[in-house]
Enzyme design. Structure first.
Site, PDB file in Angstrom:
ATOM      1  N   TRP A  60      31.617 157.844 -10.701  1.00  0.00           N
ATOM      2  CA  TRP A  60      32.473 156.756 -10.238  1.00  0.00           C
ATOM      3  C   TRP A  60      33.660 156.576 -11.174  1.00  0.00           C
ATOM      4  O   TRP A  60      34.782 156.299 -10.738  1.00  0.00           O
ATOM      5  CB  TRP A  60      31.677 155.453 -10.164  1.00  0.00           C
ATOM      6  CG  TRP A  60      32.494 154.257  -9.764  1.00  0.00           C
ATOM      7  CD1 TRP A  60      32.742 153.811  -8.492  1.00  0.00           C
ATOM      8  CD2 TRP A  60      33.198 153.357 -10.624  1.00  0.00           C
ATOM      9  NE1 TRP A  60      33.541 152.694  -8.518  1.00  0.00           N
ATOM     10  CE2 TRP A  60      33.833 152.397  -9.808  1.00  0.00           C
ATOM     11  CE3 TRP A  60      33.349 153.273 -12.011  1.00  0.00           C
ATOM     12  CZ2 TRP A  60      34.608 151.370 -10.347  1.00  0.00           C
ATOM     13  CZ3 TRP A  60      34.121 152.246 -12.544  1.00  0.00           C
ATOM     14  CH2 TRP A  60      34.739 151.304 -11.719  1.00  0.00           C
ATOM     15  N   HIS A  61      33.426 156.742 -12.472  1.00  0.00           N
ATOM     16  CA  HIS A  61      34.494 156.530 -13.436  1.00  0.00           C
ATOM     17  C   HIS A  61      35.572 157.602 -13.359  1.00  0.00           C
ATOM     18  O   HIS A  61      36.738 157.322 -13.648  1.00  0.00           O
ATOM     19  CB  HIS A  61      33.923 156.473 -14.855  1.00  0.00           C
ATOM     20  CG  HIS A  61      33.305 155.157 -15.205  1.00  0.00           C
ATOM     21  ND1 HIS A  61      32.006 154.842 -14.883  1.00  0.00           N
ATOM     22  CD2 HIS A  61      33.814 154.063 -15.831  1.00  0.00           C
ATOM     23  CE1 HIS A  61      31.731 153.617 -15.318  1.00  0.00           C
ATOM     24  NE2 HIS A  61      32.808 153.120 -15.880  1.00  0.00           N
ATOM     25  N   GLY A  62      35.203 158.796 -13.005  1.00  0.00           N
ATOM     26  CA  GLY A  62      36.212 159.839 -12.936  1.00  0.00           C
ATOM     27  C   GLY A  62      35.684 161.106 -12.299  1.00  0.00           C
ATOM     28  O   GLY A  62      34.507 161.450 -12.452  1.00  0.00           O
ATOM     29  N   PHE A 109      40.505 154.384 -12.501  1.00  0.00           N
ATOM     30  CA  PHE A 109      39.223 154.589 -11.850  1.00  0.00           C
ATOM     31  C   PHE A 109      39.160 153.888 -10.502  1.00  0.00           C
ATOM     32  O   PHE A 109      38.193 154.043  -9.790  1.00  0.00           O
ATOM     33  CB  PHE A 109      38.089 154.076 -12.754  1.00  0.00           C
ATOM     34  CG  PHE A 109      38.107 154.714 -14.130  1.00  0.00           C
ATOM     35  CD1 PHE A 109      38.405 156.052 -14.269  1.00  0.00           C
ATOM     36  CD2 PHE A 109      37.852 153.962 -15.258  1.00  0.00           C
ATOM     37  CE1 PHE A 109      38.427 156.641 -15.523  1.00  0.00           C
ATOM     38  CE2 PHE A 109      37.871 154.533 -16.514  1.00  0.00           C
ATOM     39  CZ  PHE A 109      38.157 155.881 -16.653  1.00  0.00           C
TER      40      PHE A 109
END
Length: 488
Positions: free
Chosen positions: A331-333, A488
Protein backbone atom coordinates in the site's frame (compact mmCIF):
# COMPACT_ATOMS: atom_id res chain seq x y z
CA UNK A 1 -1.14 23.86 -2.39
CA UNK A 2 0.83 22.32 0.45
CA UNK A 3 0.11 22.69 4.15
CA UNK A 4 3.60 24.10 4.62
CA UNK A 5 2.97 27.06 2.31
CA UNK A 6 1.74 30.58 2.87
CA UNK A 7 -0.85 30.09 0.12
CA UNK A 8 -2.53 27.36 2.17
CA UNK A 9 -2.56 29.52 5.30
CA UNK A 10 -4.28 32.29 3.30
CA UNK A 11 -6.71 29.81 1.73
CA UNK A 12 -7.55 28.27 5.09
CA UNK A 13 -8.11 31.68 6.69
CA UNK A 14 -10.63 32.63 3.99
CA UNK A 15 -12.44 29.29 4.36
CA UNK A 16 -12.66 29.61 8.16
CA UNK A 17 -14.01 33.17 8.05
CA UNK A 18 -16.63 32.26 5.44
CA UNK A 19 -17.50 29.06 7.33
CA UNK A 20 -18.46 30.87 10.51
CA UNK A 21 -20.27 33.69 8.68
CA UNK A 22 -22.73 31.53 6.74
CA UNK A 23 -25.62 29.47 8.19
CA UNK A 24 -24.99 25.85 9.13
CA UNK A 25 -27.16 24.42 6.33
CA UNK A 26 -24.80 25.84 3.66
CA UNK A 27 -21.51 24.94 5.28
CA UNK A 28 -21.29 21.51 3.67
CA UNK A 29 -21.43 23.22 0.28
CA UNK A 30 -18.67 25.66 1.21
CA UNK A 31 -16.43 22.81 2.38
CA UNK A 32 -17.13 20.74 -0.74
CA UNK A 33 -16.23 23.69 -2.99
CA UNK A 34 -13.14 24.48 -0.89
CA UNK A 35 -12.02 20.82 -1.01
CA UNK A 36 -12.44 20.54 -4.78
CA UNK A 37 -10.63 23.85 -5.35
CA UNK A 38 -7.85 22.70 -3.02
CA UNK A 39 -7.46 19.42 -4.93
CA UNK A 40 -7.74 21.01 -8.38
CA UNK A 41 -4.59 23.04 -7.75
CA UNK A 42 -2.56 19.82 -8.05
CA UNK A 43 -4.28 18.83 -11.33
CA UNK A 44 -7.81 19.53 -12.50
CA UNK A 45 -8.25 16.05 -13.97
CA UNK A 46 -7.63 14.55 -10.53
CA UNK A 47 -10.90 16.13 -9.38
CA UNK A 48 -12.83 14.03 -11.90
CA UNK A 49 -11.23 10.86 -10.54
CA UNK A 50 -12.04 11.92 -6.97
CA UNK A 51 -15.65 12.61 -7.87
CA UNK A 52 -15.85 9.32 -9.77
CA UNK A 53 -14.74 7.33 -6.73
CA UNK A 54 -17.18 9.28 -4.54
CA UNK A 55 -20.04 8.67 -6.97
CA UNK A 56 -19.31 4.93 -7.05
CA UNK A 57 -19.37 4.79 -3.26
CA UNK A 58 -22.59 6.81 -3.05
CA UNK A 59 -24.52 4.82 -5.68
CA UNK A 60 -23.41 1.40 -4.43
CA UNK A 61 -24.20 2.42 -0.86
CA UNK A 62 -27.70 3.46 -1.90
CA UNK A 63 -28.19 0.20 -3.79
CA UNK A 64 -27.12 -1.85 -0.75
CA UNK A 65 -29.55 0.13 1.38
CA UNK A 66 -32.51 -0.99 -0.74
CA UNK A 67 -31.34 -4.56 -1.39
CA UNK A 68 -32.98 -7.20 0.76
CA UNK A 69 -31.25 -10.42 -0.24
CA UNK A 70 -27.91 -11.08 1.41
CA UNK A 71 -26.47 -12.40 -1.84
CA UNK A 72 -27.36 -9.22 -3.70
CA UNK A 73 -25.85 -7.05 -0.97
CA UNK A 74 -22.69 -9.11 -1.08
CA UNK A 75 -22.50 -8.82 -4.86
CA UNK A 76 -23.02 -5.05 -4.66
CA UNK A 77 -20.28 -4.79 -2.06
CA UNK A 78 -17.88 -6.72 -4.29
CA UNK A 79 -18.71 -4.52 -7.29
CA UNK A 80 -18.33 -1.34 -5.25
CA UNK A 81 -15.01 -2.33 -3.68
CA UNK A 82 -13.56 -3.45 -7.02
CA UNK A 83 -14.75 -0.26 -8.73
CA UNK A 84 -13.32 1.92 -5.94
CA UNK A 85 -9.97 0.12 -5.95
CA UNK A 86 -9.66 -0.12 -9.74
CA UNK A 87 -8.16 3.39 -10.15
CA UNK A 88 -5.68 2.60 -7.39
CA UNK A 89 -4.55 -0.52 -9.24
CA UNK A 90 -4.35 1.21 -12.62
CA UNK A 91 -2.51 4.33 -11.48
CA UNK A 92 -0.32 2.87 -8.74
CA UNK A 93 0.24 -0.84 -9.28
CA UNK A 94 -0.20 -1.70 -12.96
CA UNK A 95 3.31 -0.68 -13.95
CA UNK A 96 4.79 -2.42 -10.91
CA UNK A 97 3.17 -5.74 -11.78
CA UNK A 98 3.99 -5.24 -15.46
CA UNK A 99 7.68 -4.75 -14.63
CA UNK A 100 7.67 -7.79 -12.31
CA UNK A 101 6.01 -10.01 -14.93
CA UNK A 102 8.35 -8.80 -17.67
CA UNK A 103 11.41 -9.37 -15.49
CA UNK A 104 10.17 -12.89 -14.73
CA UNK A 105 9.62 -13.66 -18.41
CA UNK A 106 13.01 -12.31 -19.41
CA UNK A 107 14.71 -14.16 -16.56
CA UNK A 108 13.22 -17.49 -17.58
CA UNK A 109 14.85 -17.53 -21.00
CA UNK A 110 17.23 -14.59 -21.40
CA UNK A 111 18.70 -16.04 -24.61
CA UNK A 112 15.34 -15.74 -26.33
CA UNK A 113 14.38 -12.30 -25.01
CA UNK A 114 13.61 -11.04 -28.50
CA UNK A 115 11.04 -13.79 -29.09
CA UNK A 116 9.37 -12.95 -25.77
CA UNK A 117 8.91 -9.29 -26.62
CA UNK A 118 5.41 -9.98 -27.93
CA UNK A 119 4.39 -11.31 -24.53
CA UNK A 120 5.77 -8.44 -22.47
CA UNK A 121 3.20 -6.29 -20.67
CA UNK A 122 3.40 -2.64 -21.75
CA UNK A 123 3.63 -0.02 -19.02
CA UNK A 124 1.11 2.81 -18.78
CA UNK A 125 3.37 5.48 -17.29
CA UNK A 126 0.49 7.27 -15.56
CA UNK A 127 1.00 10.02 -12.99
CA UNK A 128 -0.18 8.92 -9.54
CA UNK A 129 -2.94 11.27 -8.32
CA UNK A 130 -2.18 12.80 -4.92
CA UNK A 131 -4.01 11.15 -2.03
CA UNK A 132 -5.48 8.36 -4.18
CA UNK A 133 -4.74 5.61 -1.64
CA UNK A 134 -6.34 7.60 1.15
CA UNK A 135 -9.65 8.54 -0.43
CA UNK A 136 -10.14 5.11 -2.04
CA UNK A 137 -9.65 3.46 1.37
CA UNK A 138 -12.20 5.88 2.85
CA UNK A 139 -14.69 4.81 0.17
CA UNK A 140 -14.02 1.10 0.77
CA UNK A 141 -14.46 1.41 4.54
CA UNK A 142 -17.79 3.21 4.00
CA UNK A 143 -19.09 0.45 1.72
CA UNK A 144 -18.05 -2.30 4.11
CA UNK A 145 -19.57 -0.50 7.08
CA UNK A 146 -22.86 -0.02 5.20
CA UNK A 147 -22.83 -3.72 4.29
CA UNK A 148 -22.21 -4.67 7.92
CA UNK A 149 -25.02 -2.42 9.08
CA UNK A 150 -22.79 -0.09 11.09
CA UNK A 151 -24.39 2.95 9.46
CA UNK A 152 -27.21 3.62 7.00
CA UNK A 153 -26.34 4.73 3.45
CA UNK A 154 -25.75 8.46 3.27
CA UNK A 155 -28.66 9.92 1.26
CA UNK A 156 -27.16 13.39 0.84
CA UNK A 157 -24.71 13.23 -2.09
CA UNK A 158 -23.04 16.50 -1.13
CA UNK A 159 -22.26 15.38 2.41
CA UNK A 160 -20.91 12.07 1.11
CA UNK A 161 -18.62 13.87 -1.34
CA UNK A 162 -17.43 15.99 1.57
CA UNK A 163 -16.63 12.83 3.55
CA UNK A 164 -14.45 11.58 0.69
CA UNK A 165 -12.92 14.93 -0.31
CA UNK A 166 -12.61 16.92 2.97
CA UNK A 167 -9.43 18.87 2.23
CA UNK A 168 -7.57 18.59 5.57
CA UNK A 169 -7.48 14.79 5.34
CA UNK A 170 -7.61 14.39 1.56
CA UNK A 171 -3.92 14.06 0.68
CA UNK A 172 -2.51 11.97 3.53
CA UNK A 173 -5.23 11.11 5.99
CA UNK A 174 -6.12 10.30 8.65
CA UNK A 175 -8.25 7.65 6.94
CA UNK A 176 -11.43 8.75 8.66
CA UNK A 177 -14.43 6.45 9.08
CA UNK A 178 -17.83 7.50 7.80
CA UNK A 179 -19.36 6.24 11.06
CA UNK A 180 -17.70 9.07 12.97
CA UNK A 181 -17.40 11.78 10.29
CA UNK A 182 -20.84 11.90 8.66
CA UNK A 183 -22.84 12.36 11.90
CA UNK A 184 -20.73 15.42 12.72
CA UNK A 185 -21.95 17.17 9.58
CA UNK A 186 -25.50 17.18 10.95
CA UNK A 187 -24.60 18.98 14.16
CA UNK A 188 -24.48 22.81 14.02
CA UNK A 189 -21.04 24.14 14.87
CA UNK A 190 -20.58 27.26 16.94
CA UNK A 191 -17.38 29.23 17.18
CA UNK A 192 -15.67 28.32 20.45
CA UNK A 193 -12.35 29.88 21.47
CA UNK A 194 -11.30 26.63 23.18
CA UNK A 195 -11.81 24.48 20.07
CA UNK A 196 -10.18 27.00 17.74
CA UNK A 197 -7.24 27.45 20.13
CA UNK A 198 -6.66 23.70 20.33
CA UNK A 199 -6.82 23.44 16.54
CA UNK A 200 -4.37 26.30 16.01
CA UNK A 201 -2.07 24.76 18.62
CA UNK A 202 -1.98 21.50 16.65
CA UNK A 203 -1.39 23.36 13.38
CA UNK A 204 1.51 25.26 14.94
CA UNK A 205 3.08 22.09 16.34
CA UNK A 206 2.58 20.25 13.05
CA UNK A 207 4.25 23.06 11.10
CA UNK A 208 7.14 23.04 13.56
CA UNK A 209 7.67 19.31 13.09
CA UNK A 210 7.49 19.58 9.30
CA UNK A 211 9.17 22.89 8.49
CA UNK A 212 11.73 23.12 11.29
CA UNK A 213 12.65 19.46 11.89
CA UNK A 214 11.64 17.17 9.01
CA UNK A 215 12.73 19.34 6.09
CA UNK A 216 16.03 20.12 7.80
CA UNK A 217 16.76 16.43 8.33
CA UNK A 218 15.72 15.68 4.73
CA UNK A 219 18.84 17.41 3.40
CA UNK A 220 21.15 14.96 5.17
CA UNK A 221 19.00 11.98 4.22
CA UNK A 222 18.68 12.90 0.55
CA UNK A 223 22.40 13.57 0.14
CA UNK A 224 23.41 10.20 1.60
CA UNK A 225 20.68 8.01 0.10
CA UNK A 226 20.88 9.52 -3.37
CA UNK A 227 24.12 7.62 -4.07
CA UNK A 228 24.74 5.42 -1.02
CA UNK A 229 27.67 3.66 -2.70
CA UNK A 230 29.63 6.93 -2.62
CA UNK A 231 28.53 8.06 0.85
CA UNK A 232 30.76 7.53 3.86
CA UNK A 233 29.62 5.09 6.59
CA UNK A 234 29.26 8.00 9.04
CA UNK A 235 27.08 9.94 6.60
CA UNK A 236 24.89 6.85 6.15
CA UNK A 237 24.58 6.34 9.91
CA UNK A 238 23.59 9.98 10.44
CA UNK A 239 21.18 9.87 7.50
CA UNK A 240 19.56 6.64 8.69
CA UNK A 241 18.96 7.92 12.21
CA UNK A 242 17.79 11.26 10.87
CA UNK A 243 15.38 9.57 8.47
CA UNK A 244 13.58 7.87 11.36
CA UNK A 245 12.77 11.31 12.74
CA UNK A 246 12.24 12.91 9.32
CA UNK A 247 9.52 10.43 8.33
CA UNK A 248 7.90 10.72 11.75
CA UNK A 249 7.94 14.52 11.90
CA UNK A 250 6.87 14.80 8.28
CA UNK A 251 3.88 12.47 8.50
CA UNK A 252 2.78 13.21 12.05
CA UNK A 253 3.24 16.91 11.26
CA UNK A 254 0.78 16.54 8.38
CA UNK A 255 -1.66 14.70 10.64
CA UNK A 256 -1.39 17.38 13.31
CA UNK A 257 -2.14 20.12 10.77
CA UNK A 258 -5.04 18.13 9.31
CA UNK A 259 -6.58 17.37 12.71
CA UNK A 260 -5.99 20.95 13.86
CA UNK A 261 -7.57 22.44 10.73
CA UNK A 262 -10.62 20.22 11.18
CA UNK A 263 -10.90 21.26 14.84
CA UNK A 264 -10.90 24.93 13.86
CA UNK A 265 -13.90 24.08 11.67
CA UNK A 266 -15.57 22.26 14.56
CA UNK A 267 -14.96 18.76 13.15
CA UNK A 268 -12.98 16.01 14.84
CA UNK A 269 -10.65 13.64 12.98
CA UNK A 270 -9.16 10.56 14.59
CA UNK A 271 -5.73 10.64 16.22
CA UNK A 272 -3.07 9.25 13.88
CA UNK A 273 0.11 9.11 16.00
CA UNK A 274 0.74 8.55 19.68
CA UNK A 275 4.45 8.94 20.48
CA UNK A 276 5.50 5.84 18.47
CA UNK A 277 9.20 5.91 19.34
CA UNK A 278 8.32 5.27 22.97
CA UNK A 279 6.93 1.85 22.07
CA UNK A 280 8.62 -1.00 23.95
CA UNK A 281 8.01 -3.67 21.32
CA UNK A 282 7.30 -3.91 17.61
CA UNK A 283 3.70 -5.09 18.23
CA UNK A 284 3.16 -2.07 20.45
CA UNK A 285 4.64 0.22 17.77
CA UNK A 286 2.20 -1.02 15.13
CA UNK A 287 -0.77 -2.63 16.84
CA UNK A 288 -1.26 -0.58 19.99
CA UNK A 289 -2.28 2.70 18.42
CA UNK A 290 1.14 4.31 18.13
CA UNK A 291 2.11 4.68 14.44
CA UNK A 292 -0.33 5.58 11.64
CA UNK A 293 -3.30 4.58 13.74
CA UNK A 294 -5.93 5.17 11.06
CA UNK A 295 -4.22 2.84 8.58
CA UNK A 296 -3.42 0.13 11.13
CA UNK A 297 -6.99 0.05 12.41
CA UNK A 298 -8.22 0.04 8.79
CA UNK A 299 -6.17 -3.09 8.02
CA UNK A 300 -7.27 -4.63 11.30
CA UNK A 301 -10.98 -4.14 10.61
CA UNK A 302 -11.09 -4.75 6.86
CA UNK A 303 -8.30 -7.30 6.25
CA UNK A 304 -6.94 -8.92 9.41
CA UNK A 305 -10.30 -9.74 11.03
CA UNK A 306 -11.90 -10.97 7.76
CA UNK A 307 -8.88 -13.26 7.32
CA UNK A 308 -9.72 -14.80 10.70
CA UNK A 309 -7.59 -12.63 12.97
CA UNK A 310 -6.23 -14.59 15.91
CA UNK A 311 -9.17 -17.02 16.07
CA UNK A 312 -7.47 -19.51 13.78
CA UNK A 313 -4.70 -22.09 13.98
CA UNK A 314 -1.21 -20.89 14.93
CA UNK A 315 0.08 -21.28 11.38
CA UNK A 316 -2.85 -19.36 9.92
CA UNK A 317 -2.44 -16.68 12.59
CA UNK A 318 1.21 -16.17 11.58
CA UNK A 319 0.13 -16.01 7.94
CA UNK A 320 -2.52 -13.39 8.76
CA UNK A 321 0.03 -11.21 10.55
CA UNK A 322 2.57 -11.41 7.72
CA UNK A 323 -0.10 -10.91 5.05
CA UNK A 324 -1.34 -7.71 6.66
CA UNK A 325 2.17 -6.31 7.02
CA UNK A 326 3.14 -7.14 3.44
CA UNK A 327 -0.09 -5.72 2.00
CA UNK A 328 0.53 -2.64 4.13
CA UNK A 329 4.00 -2.42 2.62
CA UNK A 330 2.59 -2.65 -0.89
CA UNK A 331 0.00 0.00 0.00
CA UNK A 332 2.83 2.38 0.82
CA UNK A 333 4.54 1.98 -2.51
CA UNK A 334 4.62 -0.11 -5.68
CA UNK A 335 8.13 -1.45 -5.19
CA UNK A 336 9.74 -4.53 -3.67
CA UNK A 337 11.52 -2.36 -1.11
CA UNK A 338 8.15 -1.58 0.48
CA UNK A 339 7.08 -5.23 0.42
CA UNK A 340 10.31 -6.19 2.21
CA UNK A 341 9.81 -3.32 4.64
CA UNK A 342 6.38 -4.70 5.49
CA UNK A 343 7.64 -8.27 5.67
CA UNK A 344 10.46 -7.31 8.04
CA UNK A 345 8.07 -5.53 10.36
CA UNK A 346 5.80 -8.58 10.31
CA UNK A 347 8.75 -10.85 11.09
CA UNK A 348 9.87 -8.64 13.98
CA UNK A 349 6.27 -8.59 15.23
CA UNK A 350 6.13 -12.40 15.34
CA UNK A 351 9.57 -12.67 16.94
CA UNK A 352 8.58 -10.14 19.60
CA UNK A 353 5.48 -12.17 20.37
CA UNK A 354 7.53 -15.37 20.47
CA UNK A 355 10.06 -14.06 22.99
CA UNK A 356 7.49 -12.30 25.19
CA UNK A 357 7.09 -15.36 27.40
CA UNK A 358 10.86 -15.79 27.67
CA UNK A 359 11.25 -12.15 28.70
CA UNK A 360 8.72 -12.62 31.50
CA UNK A 361 10.69 -15.59 32.83
CA UNK A 362 14.12 -13.98 32.55
CA UNK A 363 13.22 -10.47 33.75
CA UNK A 364 12.72 -11.37 37.46
CA UNK A 365 16.16 -12.96 37.57
CA UNK A 366 17.86 -9.89 36.10
CA UNK A 367 16.23 -7.64 38.71
CA UNK A 368 16.48 -4.59 36.49
CA UNK A 369 14.72 -1.46 37.74
CA UNK A 370 11.50 -0.91 35.80
CA UNK A 371 12.71 2.33 34.12
CA UNK A 372 15.87 0.56 32.91
CA UNK A 373 13.84 -2.29 31.42
CA UNK A 374 11.50 0.18 29.75
CA UNK A 375 14.41 2.14 28.25
CA UNK A 376 16.01 -1.05 26.95
CA UNK A 377 12.73 -2.08 25.35
CA UNK A 378 12.38 1.33 23.71
CA UNK A 379 15.95 1.27 22.36
CA UNK A 380 15.68 -2.26 20.98
CA UNK A 381 12.34 -1.51 19.34
CA UNK A 382 13.59 1.75 17.87
CA UNK A 383 16.59 0.07 16.26
CA UNK A 384 14.53 -2.78 14.84
CA UNK A 385 12.23 -0.21 13.26
CA UNK A 386 15.31 1.74 12.15
CA UNK A 387 16.55 -1.24 10.10
CA UNK A 388 13.20 -1.46 8.30
CA UNK A 389 13.24 2.27 7.51
CA UNK A 390 16.33 1.68 5.35
CA UNK A 391 14.21 -0.34 2.91
CA UNK A 392 11.42 2.23 3.14
CA UNK A 393 13.73 5.08 2.14
CA UNK A 394 16.14 3.41 -0.28
CA UNK A 395 15.45 3.81 -3.99
CA UNK A 396 16.11 0.13 -4.69
CA UNK A 397 16.93 -3.15 -3.00
CA UNK A 398 20.56 -2.82 -4.03
CA UNK A 399 20.73 0.64 -2.43
CA UNK A 400 19.21 -0.69 0.81
CA UNK A 401 21.70 -3.55 0.92
CA UNK A 402 24.52 -1.09 0.22
CA UNK A 403 23.48 1.10 3.15
CA UNK A 404 23.16 -1.78 5.61
CA UNK A 405 26.34 -3.55 4.50
CA UNK A 406 28.37 -0.34 4.59
CA UNK A 407 27.20 0.47 8.12
CA UNK A 408 27.61 -3.13 9.35
CA UNK A 409 31.15 -3.43 7.95
CA UNK A 410 32.25 -0.19 9.62
CA UNK A 411 30.75 -0.80 13.09
CA UNK A 412 34.14 -1.55 14.77
CA UNK A 413 35.65 1.60 13.28
CA UNK A 414 32.71 3.96 13.80
CA UNK A 415 34.10 5.70 16.91
CA UNK A 416 37.28 6.57 14.99
CA UNK A 417 35.37 7.53 11.87
CA UNK A 418 33.08 9.83 13.84
CA UNK A 419 36.09 11.62 15.36
CA UNK A 420 37.43 12.32 11.88
CA UNK A 421 34.07 13.29 10.40
CA UNK A 422 33.42 17.06 10.09
CA UNK A 423 30.31 17.54 12.22
CA UNK A 424 28.74 20.84 11.17
CA UNK A 425 26.56 23.24 13.10
CA UNK A 426 23.55 21.99 11.13
CA UNK A 427 24.09 18.51 12.53
CA UNK A 428 24.23 19.83 16.08
CA UNK A 429 21.13 21.96 15.49
CA UNK A 430 19.30 18.93 14.08
CA UNK A 431 20.26 16.84 17.10
CA UNK A 432 19.09 19.60 19.43
CA UNK A 433 15.71 19.79 17.64
CA UNK A 434 15.31 16.02 17.87
CA UNK A 435 16.09 16.34 21.58
CA UNK A 436 13.34 18.99 21.97
CA UNK A 437 10.90 16.73 20.15
CA UNK A 438 11.71 13.74 22.36
CA UNK A 439 11.55 15.83 25.52
CA UNK A 440 8.08 17.15 24.72
CA UNK A 441 6.87 13.70 23.73
CA UNK A 442 8.35 12.18 26.90
CA UNK A 443 6.45 14.75 28.95
CA UNK A 444 3.32 14.01 26.92
CA UNK A 445 3.76 10.28 27.49
CA UNK A 446 4.13 10.86 31.21
CA UNK A 447 1.52 13.49 32.00
CA UNK A 448 -0.34 14.64 28.86
CA UNK A 449 1.81 17.66 27.97
CA UNK A 450 -0.66 19.33 25.60
CA UNK A 451 -3.59 19.01 27.97
CA UNK A 452 -1.49 20.40 30.81
CA UNK A 453 -0.29 23.28 28.66
CA UNK A 454 -3.85 24.53 28.19
CA UNK A 455 -4.21 24.82 31.97
CA UNK A 456 -0.95 26.73 32.44
CA UNK A 457 -0.89 30.52 32.98
CA UNK A 458 -1.22 32.68 29.89
CA UNK A 459 2.42 33.80 29.95
CA UNK A 460 3.63 30.16 30.00
CA UNK A 461 1.42 29.13 27.08
CA UNK A 462 2.31 32.12 24.94
CA UNK A 463 6.00 31.83 25.72
CA UNK A 464 5.85 28.32 24.28
CA UNK A 465 3.81 29.43 21.26
CA UNK A 466 6.14 32.33 20.54
CA UNK A 467 9.14 30.02 20.78
CA UNK A 468 7.63 27.78 18.11
CA UNK A 469 6.73 30.79 15.94
CA UNK A 470 10.25 32.22 16.21
CA UNK A 471 11.70 28.85 15.19
CA UNK A 472 9.35 28.75 12.19
CA UNK A 473 10.41 32.21 11.08
CA UNK A 474 14.14 32.05 11.86
CA UNK A 475 15.19 28.45 11.18
CA UNK A 476 12.18 27.06 9.30
CA UNK A 477 12.86 25.44 5.92
CA UNK A 478 10.08 27.06 3.89
CA UNK A 479 11.07 25.43 0.63
CA UNK A 480 7.60 23.94 0.11
CA UNK A 481 8.97 20.40 0.11
CA UNK A 482 5.99 18.11 -0.26
CA UNK A 483 4.93 15.74 2.51
CA UNK A 484 6.38 12.26 2.14
CA UNK A 485 3.08 10.41 2.47
CA UNK A 486 1.49 12.38 -0.36
CA UNK A 487 3.22 9.97 -2.76
CA UNK A 488 1.27 7.04 -1.29
Amino acid sequence: MLFNSFSFLAFFTVVVVAYYLIPHKYRWLLLVIASLVFYSIFKVSFVLLLLGVALVGYLVGQAMGTAQAVGRRRALLAVGVIAALAPLFVFKYFDFFAESINALLEGMRPESASSLSAFLVPKLGLLLPAGLSFFTFSCVSYLVDVYRGKLPPEKHLGRFVLYIAFFPKLLAGPIERATTFLPQLLRPVRFTPEGVTLGLQLILWGLFKKVVIADRLATFVDNAYQTPGFASPVALVIATYFYAFQIYCDFSGYSDIAIGAALVLGLKLMENFRRPYFARSVPEFWSNNRWHISLNTWFRDYLYIPLGGSRVSSLRFYFNILAVYMVSGLWHGAAWTFVIWGGLNGFFHLVSMGVAGLKQKVAPGLRLPRPVGAILGILVTFHLILVTWVFFRASSLSDAITVLSSIAASVPELPTLFKAYPITGEVYLSLALIGVLLLIEALDEWRAFWEKLVTRPVYVRWAFYYALLICLVVIGQWGQKQFVYMQF
